[in-house]
Design an enzyme around this catalytic site. Structure first.
Site, PDB file in Angstrom:
ATOM      1  N   GLU A  54      -6.325  -8.008  -0.953  1.00 46.39           N
ATOM      2  CA  GLU A  54      -6.805  -8.004   0.427  1.00 46.39           C
ATOM      3  C   GLU A  54      -8.299  -7.718   0.451  1.00 46.39           C
ATOM      4  O   GLU A  54      -8.802  -6.875  -0.296  1.00 46.39           O
ATOM      5  CB  GLU A  54      -6.109  -6.928   1.272  1.00 46.39           C
ATOM      6  CG  GLU A  54      -4.667  -7.211   1.617  1.00 46.39           C
ATOM      7  CD  GLU A  54      -4.086  -6.139   2.544  1.00 46.39           C
ATOM      8  OE1 GLU A  54      -4.883  -5.466   3.241  1.00 46.39           O
ATOM      9  OE2 GLU A  54      -2.864  -5.975   2.556  1.00 46.39           O
ATOM     10  N   GLU A  82       0.812  -1.218   0.000  1.00 50.31           N
ATOM     11  CA  GLU A  82       0.000   0.000   0.000  1.00 50.31           C
ATOM     12  C   GLU A  82       0.849   1.274   0.000  1.00 50.31           C
ATOM     13  O   GLU A  82       0.793   2.081   0.940  1.00 50.31           O
ATOM     14  CB  GLU A  82      -0.966  -0.007   1.188  1.00 50.31           C
ATOM     15  CG  GLU A  82      -1.991  -1.126   1.115  1.00 50.31           C
ATOM     16  CD  GLU A  82      -2.993  -1.105   2.259  1.00 50.31           C
ATOM     17  OE1 GLU A  82      -4.067  -1.685   2.116  1.00 50.31           O
ATOM     18  OE2 GLU A  82      -2.669  -0.503   3.316  1.00 50.31           O
TER      19      GLU A  82
END
Length: 688
Positions: A313, A157
């Protein structure tokens, strides 16, 4: 029909798995021994391994400890579980921050951060880049040819920015490469305003709350620089991995429509696109608002490389960081997991395998709860997804042949949200794009989600809401698209500025004015709660009938070749066009001059899509709050039918020859979707 090569050549079907953090449990041998057994029960076939493991791999500078990772990889490989091996740059060890403080970020207030958090590091720092190169090279040399490792999960991320002296110098160098001269920069940024002209490159600093924030060109270029610097850092991470084994695919996980980075800039750097999906399910009576936005972001990630992506995710149950972390209701996990597949994912993966015992995500959802066994509702939900993925394996790699595209553009959003007017309480760009997407989603129209610089070949319909910034070449591509028979939908507040955030002279919508056939004289901003009625014009080409409501923004436009579909019915612009159509070449351009209500968008987009001849996943009306999507393989189409409500829905099929891809029930003319139900049907592919 589009059938893509497998993302990972030695993987049959879909990936099912997620983040695995054995380094948190090295003192708990019994836990580590249970993990693989439970993974097999959960129908997992993949893990993302080592995402935050730097200190466990290099506890002190130059001292590497790979024994635990060796053991973990061997245990997983022996069990038939594939590994996406991570590079650990997302969170640096304390020794690195202490010895080399330059690696810590400086905030926009000029203060250097202390050690802690994630991505609290400077992407420009030569020290940080070198330390990352070393650990990545070590990982590659040890594991890049291991049969259990199928790809690289680079960092985690990416996000944030640094304002340190190193980044200031890098920003100035970036600007010099772009503008060449200060005169060119000062003109592009319109710096004579407030006497902010720069006379030396050293005077330029990043936007800061206690410094310069009023130059919109500076603000825009800083965001571009942050993206480019992050992409360059990602490329730097990948280099040692590819040097050792160039054939191993590389990905990193994006964060939906995260405003800090323009994800289109990662094309050409990544082999696979991945993203992390965390909607706020159950905030409404139905799941539709979250389902629509999630579908749009799935389509965006698929569109970046125009091939299947990875859902890297999601949570099998809850998050722990949303304002209200609500549990998914029974059936919802299976539904939203298969929704990802419907929109082009070739994986369903989770954060995380096992709930942490301590720290800030100890109550974040996981497959294995603190109780430590498989006898939980969440574990059974995950198991059910794994079983379905095994049955759905034949459609892995199937593509999506979209004849419609919706434009969502990062740079356009950056400029629009920094515009200072006409509504500083919210221009709602992303919400507006989502509303237009939703109108086609409800029809079951497969869509790509693209930025404004992408080619338009192959589409029949392109929808570009609030295209405030029109960069060079965009208007020309749109004109060619329309002249050759395409249908283009534009809206208010389009064609306002160029790529430097300088206003287009000569009247709005700037370079789109002739194409749209209208001149926008001014725009009226409404207070929250204000409404302006809009009445359709009798005999309008789309056959629209009735009264709708405008809110927030009403543009006052004059016809310059276009014809009206609807007009305002109140205020000083009563009788003036609120929606128009302009015939150009073999195609049409629609211009919606106000932010009109959902009822208008439903009626309008249904007629526009039908007129454009855009193919739907199912050639039949869908019940309210259901969705249809189709993936295409070699001679076969896979139709996903999804019910996002807590009540059963009956739908009528369109007469094609259908059969279930999984399950035993025969398919006749109707199908009942249970509450939060999903069905996957197979039919012969139609010629195109």
């Amino acid at each position: 029909m589009t059938q893509h090569a497998p993302i990972f050549p030695n993987v049959r079907g879909f990936l099912h798995g997620g983040d695995y953090n054995p380094d948190q449990w090295l003192a708990y041998r019994d836990v580590l021994e249970q993990d693989v057994k439970l993974m097999r029960e959960a129908k997992w076939n993949a893990v993302s391994l080592g995402i935050f493991s730097w200190v466990s791999l290099e506890p002190e500078e130059g001292v590497f400890t790979f024994d635990w990772l060796d053991e973990t990889i061997e245990r997983l490989t022996k069990a038939g579980i594939h590994i996406l091996l991570a590079t650990p740059s997302g969170a640096r060890p304390a020794w690195l921050s202490a010895k080399y403080p330059e690696v810590l970020r400086v905030g926009p207030d000029g203060r250097r951060n202390r050690h802690g958090g994630r991505h609290n590091h400077c992407y420009t720092s030569p020290v940080y880049r070198e330390k990352v190169r070393i650990i990545n090279r070590k990982l590659a040399e040890r594991y890049a040819h291991h049969p259990g490792v199928i790809g690289w999960h680079v960092s985690n991320e990416y996000g944030g920015e640094c304002h340190c002296p190193l980044c200031q110098e890098a920003f100035r160098a970036w600007l010099k490469r772009k503008y060449k001269t200060l005169d060119a920069l000062n003109h592009a940024w319109w710096t004579p305003f407030w006497s902010h002209t720069y006379t030396d490159w050293s005077q330029i600093e990043s936007p800061m709350p206690h410094g310069e924030m009023s130059i919109h060109g500076l603000n825009l270029d800083w965001k571009r620089f942050v993206t480019d610097q992050t992409v360059d850092f990602c490329r730097h991470e990948i280099e040692p991995l590819k040097e050792v084994n160039p054939s191993l695919p590389v990905t990193t996980n994006f964060m939906g429509t995260y405003p800090g980075l323009n994800y289109w800039r990662f094309r050409g750097v990544l082999d696979v696109i991945s993203w992390d999906s965390y909607p706020r399910w159950h905030t409404h009576e139905t799941l539709v608002p979250e389902a629509v936005h999630t579908a749009m972001v799935h389509d965006l990630n698929r569109s970046i490389l125009r091939k299947p992506f990875l859902l890297m995710e999601s949570t099998p149950s809850v998050t722990n960081w949303q304002a209200v972390s609500k549990q998914k209701r029974p059936g919802v996990h299976v539904l939203v997991s298969l929704q990802a597949l419907a929109h082009g994912a070739d994986s369903v993966q989770y954060f995380q395998w096992r709930k942490s015992r301590g720290s800030c995500e100890k109550f974040h959802g996981a497959v294995v709860d603190h109780v430590g066994h498989a006898n939980t509702r969440v574990f059974r939900d995950v198991q059910a997804v794994g079983e379905m993925l095994e049955q759905l394996a034949p459609l892995a790699g199937a593509g999506i042949d979209a004849e419609a595209a919706v434009v969502f553009d990062w740079e356009n959003r950056w400029a629009l949200e920094d515009a200072k007017g006409p509504r500083n309480i919210g221009m709602h760009y992303e919400e507006t794009v989502t509303a237009h997407y939703a109108a086609l989603w409800r029809l079951g129209v497969p869509m790509d989600v693209i930025d404004e610089e992408q080619p338009l070949d192959g589409y029949k319909l392109v929808v570009a809401p609030m295209l405030y910034m029109v960069r060079p070449g965009v208007a020309e591509r749109m004109r060619a698209f329309v002249e050759q028979g395409g249908t283009l939908v534009l809206t208010y507040w389009s064609g306002i500025v160029d790529e430097n955030d300088l206003v287009h002279l000569g009247g709005f919508p700037g370079p789109l004015r002739e194409l749209a056939g209208v001149w926008a004289e001014e725009i009226d901003a409404l207070y929250d709660g204000e409404r302006v009625p809009v009445q359709t014009v009798d005999g309008n080409p789309l056959g629209l009938a009735g009264t709708y409501e405008a809110r927030e923004l009403c543009e006052v436009v004059h016809l310059e070749g276009a014809e009206p579909l609807a007009v305002y019915a109140a205020d000083y612009y009563a009788g003036m066009p609120a929606a128009t159509v302009h015939r150009v070449g073999q195609g049409r351009v629609y211009y919606v001059a106000a932010r009109l209500d959902e009822a208008f968008l439903r009626d309008f987009m249904a007629r526009v899509a039908a007129e454009a001849g855009v193919r739907r996943a199912l050639a039949a009306d869908l019940p309210e709050d259901t969705s249809a999507m189709v993936r295409s393989g070699d001679g076969v189409e896979y139709v996903f039918l999804m019910n996002f409500t807590p009540s059963p829905k009956e739908l009528r099929l369109d007469g094609a020859s259908y059969r279930h891809l999984y399950g035993e029930a025969p398919v006749d003319g109707t199908l009942v979707l249970p509450a939060y139900g999903v069905s996957v049907l197979q039919r012969p592919a139609k010629g195109r």
